[in-house]
Design a protein around this motif. Structure first.
Motif, PDB file in Angstrom:
ATOM      1  N   THR A 139       0.804  -1.224   0.000  1.00  0.00           N
ATOM      2  CA  THR A 139       0.000   0.000   0.000  1.00  0.00           C
ATOM      3  C   THR A 139       0.838   1.275   0.000  1.00  0.00           C
ATOM      4  O   THR A 139       0.290   2.358  -0.234  1.00  0.00           O
ATOM      5  CB  THR A 139      -0.919   0.022   1.235  1.00  0.00           C
ATOM      6  OG1 THR A 139      -0.115  -0.090   2.424  1.00  0.00           O
ATOM      7  CG2 THR A 139      -1.919  -1.121   1.188  1.00  0.00           C
ATOM      8  N   ARG A 142       0.669   3.699  -3.108  1.00  0.00           N
ATOM      9  CA  ARG A 142      -0.552   4.507  -3.169  1.00  0.00           C
ATOM     10  C   ARG A 142      -0.473   5.679  -2.188  1.00  0.00           C
ATOM     11  O   ARG A 142      -0.909   6.792  -2.499  1.00  0.00           O
ATOM     12  CB  ARG A 142      -1.767   3.639  -2.868  1.00  0.00           C
ATOM     13  CG  ARG A 142      -3.074   4.416  -2.829  1.00  0.00           C
ATOM     14  CD  ARG A 142      -4.280   3.504  -2.743  1.00  0.00           C
ATOM     15  NE  ARG A 142      -5.504   4.239  -2.551  1.00  0.00           N
ATOM     16  CZ  ARG A 142      -6.163   4.872  -3.509  1.00  0.00           C
ATOM     17  NH1 ARG A 142      -5.691   4.840  -4.745  1.00  0.00           N
ATOM     18  NH2 ARG A 142      -7.284   5.500  -3.248  1.00  0.00           N
ATOM     19  N   THR A 218      -2.397   6.181   6.827  1.00  0.00           N
ATOM     20  CA  THR A 218      -2.835   6.283   5.433  1.00  0.00           C
ATOM     21  C   THR A 218      -3.735   7.502   5.268  1.00  0.00           C
ATOM     22  O   THR A 218      -4.962   7.374   5.306  1.00  0.00           O
ATOM     23  CB  THR A 218      -3.601   5.020   5.009  1.00  0.00           C
ATOM     24  OG1 THR A 218      -4.722   4.861   5.882  1.00  0.00           O
ATOM     25  CG2 THR A 218      -2.733   3.792   5.118  1.00  0.00           C
ATOM     26  N   THR A 225      -8.528   3.325   1.695  1.00  0.00           N
ATOM     27  CA  THR A 225      -7.255   2.744   2.095  1.00  0.00           C
ATOM     28  C   THR A 225      -7.204   2.517   3.597  1.00  0.00           C
ATOM     29  O   THR A 225      -6.699   1.507   4.073  1.00  0.00           O
ATOM     30  CB  THR A 225      -6.092   3.660   1.660  1.00  0.00           C
ATOM     31  OG1 THR A 225      -6.212   3.941   0.272  1.00  0.00           O
ATOM     32  CG2 THR A 225      -4.759   2.988   1.917  1.00  0.00           C
ATOM     33  N   MET A 229      -6.809  -1.214   5.458  1.00  0.00           N
ATOM     34  CA  MET A 229      -5.748  -1.566   6.389  1.00  0.00           C
ATOM     35  C   MET A 229      -6.289  -1.899   7.770  1.00  0.00           C
ATOM     36  O   MET A 229      -5.702  -2.706   8.487  1.00  0.00           O
ATOM     37  CB  MET A 229      -4.741  -0.416   6.480  1.00  0.00           C
ATOM     38  CG  MET A 229      -3.979  -0.200   5.213  1.00  0.00           C
ATOM     39  SD  MET A 229      -2.613   0.954   5.421  1.00  0.00           S
ATOM     40  CE  MET A 229      -1.903   0.881   3.783  1.00  0.00           C
TER      41      MET A 229
END
Length: 274
Positions: A139, A142, A218, A225, A229
């Motif tokens: 991730t 991103r 994030t 996102t 997570m």
């Protein structure tokens, strides 16, 4: 020779000096393993940098300019960064060796039952930590794209290579540790500090804390996102709750509930250590 020493000292007791010599030997083995395997990170330094810098380069190609790029601040920073990458690679690759050295140093002081429990936690923690670090590495591109997306057109964004590398390592470490949440909860339950019923009652607070942690790690305005997570960590939390209930039921069936140890103690009486 080991058998002769065992016959002379059947209880396996060691003097303070022998403990320090044992610690010195195991630290020496760990340091040698890290130093040897650091050469792998040194040799593949360019490949590692290409992987780390790929998210930034992708944003730069999308913008079609050179105002987004990693940079070194002085002439000595490239060498220091390569050395840092090499040492981190050595620590990561040698982790089975130095983790075993820690385990082997503590092993003689544990009882047979404690050895089995500690060994189980040891082998469960490694894949959970790696899973968290793997999710972070998946991730992270991103996250970089989102943060660099706030840079206005025509304005440069040239983050330092050392700071960016530290951010990558922190991101992977944070998620690796977050995935160890069930191991910590089950361990606290097994020693009688945290009951499964209290864990179940605290699920709302736990969910809030997990969401706050995910939102901090994030900063995605869409929140997808963050939820992606938080979901696996929250799932692992429920796995820990279920495991705690099963362990408590098993202990009650054997009559070995940790809470029963302290039931008959007076307020001024010390609690037992085992």
């Amino acid at each position: 020779m080991a058998r002769a020493r065992k016959k002379q000292n059947p209880e396996g007791r060691m003097s303070l000096g022998e403990h320090f010599r044992e610690l010195r030997n195991r630290l020496l083995i760990s340091c040698i393993a890290i130093a040897v395997l650091s050469t792998v990170g040194w040799y593949f330094y360019q490949d590692i940098v290409d992987v780390i810098a790929a998210p930034v380069q992708a944003v730069a190609e999308e913008r079609g300019d050179e105002l987004v790029a990693l940079r070194f601040q002085n002439i000595t920073e490239p060498f220091a960064t390569q050395l840092k990458v090499a040492i981190f690679s050595g620590i990561l690759l040698a982790s089975p060796i130095w983790l075993w050295q820690i385990w082997a140093f503590l092993l003689p002081g544990l009882r047979p039952k404690e050895k089995k429990v500690a060994l189980a936690y040891f082998f469960v923690s490694i894949p959970l930590f790696l899973a968290g670090a793997g999710l972070a590495s998946y991730t992270f591109p991103r996250l970089v794209a989102i943060l660099l997306g706030f840079t206005p057109e025509g304005v440069g964004n040239l983050p330092g290579m050392a700071e960016f590398l530290s951010l990558v390592l922190f991101f992977m470490l944070a998620f690796g540790l977050a995935f160890l949440l069930p191991v910590v909860l089950v361990a606290l339950n097994q020693i009688g500090v945290l009951s499964a019923r209290n864990m179940l009652r605290s699920w709302r607070i736990t969910l809030f804390l997990i969401l706050v942690f995910s939102a901090f790690m994030t900063p995605d305005p869409s929140a997808w996102t963050m939820l992606a997570m938080a979901a696996p960590v929250f799932f692992l939390y429920w796995c820990a709750v279920g495991t705690a209930f099963l362990l408590e039921r098993r202990r009650r069936g054997r009559g070995d509930d940790p809470a029963d140890r302290y039931a008959g103690l007076s307020p001024d009486q010390a609690t037992p250590l085992s």
